[in-house]
Design an enzyme around this catalytic site. Structure first.
Site, PDB file in Angstrom:
ATOM      1  N   LEU A  71       0.773  -1.602   0.054  1.00  0.00           N
ATOM      2  CA  LEU A  71       0.051  -0.576   0.324  1.00  0.00           C
ATOM      3  C   LEU A  71       0.873   1.343   0.043  1.00  0.00           C
ATOM      4  CD1 LEU A  71      -2.883  -0.941   2.508  1.00  0.00           C
ATOM      5  CD2 LEU A  71      -3.293  -1.396  -0.225  1.00  0.00           C
ATOM      6  N   ASN A 125     -11.017  -0.965   0.322  1.00  0.00           N
ATOM      7  CA  ASN A 125      -9.874  -2.420   0.231  1.00  0.00           C
ATOM      8  C   ASN A 125     -10.235  -2.400   1.672  1.00  0.00           C
ATOM      9  OD1 ASN A 125      -7.902  -3.831   0.352  1.00  0.00           O
ATOM     10  ND2 ASN A 125      -5.989  -2.792  -1.105  1.00  0.00           N
ATOM     11  N   CYS A 128      -6.362  -6.747   0.990  1.00  0.00           N
ATOM     12  CA  CYS A 128      -5.493  -6.283   0.648  1.00  0.00           C
ATOM     13  C   CYS A 128      -4.032  -7.407   1.598  1.00  0.00           C
ATOM     14  CB  CYS A 128      -4.344  -4.905   0.368  1.00  0.00           C
ATOM     15  SG  CYS A 128      -2.121  -5.056   0.016  1.00  0.00           S
ATOM     16  N   GLY A 264      -5.856  -5.788 -15.470  1.00  0.00           N
ATOM     17  CA  GLY A 264      -5.096  -5.231 -14.043  1.00  0.00           C
ATOM     18  C   GLY A 264      -3.750  -6.151 -14.941  1.00  0.00           C
ATOM     19  N   THR A 265      -3.002  -7.176 -13.999  1.00  0.00           N
ATOM     20  CA  THR A 265      -2.126  -7.351 -14.653  1.00  0.00           C
ATOM     21  C   THR A 265      -1.744  -8.083 -16.268  1.00  0.00           C
ATOM     22  OG1 THR A 265      -2.293  -9.360 -12.296  1.00  0.00           O
ATOM     23  CG2 THR A 265      -0.322 -10.393 -13.923  1.00  0.00           C
TER      24      THR A 265
HETATM   25  C1  SIN Z   1      -0.275  -3.562  -2.359  1.00  0.00           C
HETATM   26  O1  SIN Z   1      -0.122  -2.513  -2.098  1.00  0.00           O
HETATM   27  O2  SIN Z   1       0.354  -4.453  -1.505  1.00  0.00           O
HETATM   28  C2  SIN Z   1      -1.693  -4.793  -3.032  1.00  0.00           C
HETATM   29  C3  SIN Z   1      -2.641  -4.050  -2.827  1.00  0.00           C
HETATM   30  C4  SIN Z   1      -4.178  -4.795  -2.666  1.00  0.00           C
HETATM   31  O3  SIN Z   1      -3.298  -5.901  -2.664  1.00  0.00           O
HETATM   32  O4  SIN Z   1      -4.947  -3.816  -2.450  1.00  0.00           O
END
Ligand code: SIN
Length: 308
Positions: A71, A125, A128, A264-265
């Site tokens: 994050l 979120n 994560c 995304g990926t």
């Molecule tokens: C991260 O910042 O580690 C990834 C974000 C997430 O998995 O929500």
């Protein structure tokens, strides 16, 4: 191609997954990715700036990618003063992802963003897997999920609240229901699946952080199953996320019960993927016009036969 995700109307069903796109950097590099997205979803913002996890932060795996970003973000104050005005200038609807380490942090972020122009929804979120506390610890407990959603729905005023769920739970339908009871407008299903990888020669972990999250084609069946579970458990609209790399993949998410999809990926390799997914999906939907939706097929097979 217009779709409604709760109170948000999108021009088409393709958005980006939070944290997979720096729309401002793409623009500076001459790649107009934001223009291809029905809404631009930001990297998760937390109350205070975060440097993120130690490197390495990403590693490739068979049919997937592990990340452990932790994050990393400038914090809400710098986000509002510096990032948001530039994101707004992209001229696309914005979904701001927020994250924290306690429910009151989410609510304070929602309150800070509620009157900002250009934002069409907040994405909580609670999923994560790469931080020691908060996020997934909230999103793996239905009471916490219900409570944080309710607090944010109140703090956000008229701003719709989407909840991004984790596949790292025994029953994602239970979390979906908790979010619905808390007043969520929509679900995003799903965030990454917990994963790890180790260097063959040294045996050391390939990622520097305390956790890792798997994304990409490897997780698509997991994500489809989660979307179907959320569809069965709630009536909330769902943004499907996990391994979308083509229009066919997007259609599978719509069949599972999603209204929209996040890429995304695969966009790391193909930055303008959203355009191809949208165009392929439009073609498939046009070609399949009249094909019964999954919900219609289910309803039909549930009806008693009238044949003699
Ligand atoms: C991260 O910042 O580690 C990834 C974000 C997430 O998995 O929500």
């Amino acid at each position: 191609m217009t779709v409604a995700v709760g109170r948000v109307t999108l021009e088409h069903p393709v958005v980006n997954g939070s944290g997979t796109l720096d729309a401002l950097a793409a623009e500076a590099a001459g790649l107009h990715v934001a223009a291809e997205l029905a809404a631009v979803v930001t990297k998760t913002v937390t109350p205070l700036p975060r440097a993120g996890n130690p490197p390495p932060r990403i590693a490739e795996t068979p049919a997937g990618m592990l990340n452990s970003i932790g994050l990393a973000n400038p914090g809400i104050d710098a986000f509002r003063s510096t990032v948001l005005p530039r994101m707004r200038a992209l001229g696309r609807p914005l979904v701001v992802s927020i994250g924290g380490f306690a429910p009151n942090q989410y609510a304070s972020l929602a309150a800070a963003l509620r009157d900002e122009d250009g934002i069409v929804a907040l994405e909580l979120n609670v999923s994560c897997p790469n931080v020691e506390s908060g996020c997934l610890s909230i999103g793996s407990d239905p009471n916490e999920t219900r409570s944080v959603t309710a607090r944010c729905a109140e703090a956000a005023g008229d701003l719709p609240v989407w909840v991004k769920l984790s596949p790292n739970v025994a029953d994602v339908g239970v979390m979906a229901r908790a979010a619905e009871e808390g007043g969520a407008d929509a679900l995003v299903a799903v965030n990454t699946l917990r994963g790890a990888a180790f260097d063959r020669a040294s045996g050391a972990p390939l990622l520097g952080g305390p956790g890792g999250g798997l994304s990409g084609p490897a997780v698509r069946p997991v994500a489809l199953s989660a979307v179907a579970a959320c569809r069965a458990a709630t009536s909330l609209p769902i943004v499907g996320s996990g391994g979308v790399g083509s229009g066919q993949d997007a259609l599978a998410f719509l069949d599972a019960g999603a209204s929209a999809v996040a890429v995304g990926t695969a966009a790391f390799r193909e930055p303008l993927l959203a355009r191809r997914v949208r165009e392929e999906l439009a073609g498939l939907l046009a070609a399949g016009a009249g094909r019964p939706s999954r919900a219609e097929s289910r309803a039909r097979s549930a009806q008693p036969s009238t044949a003699a």
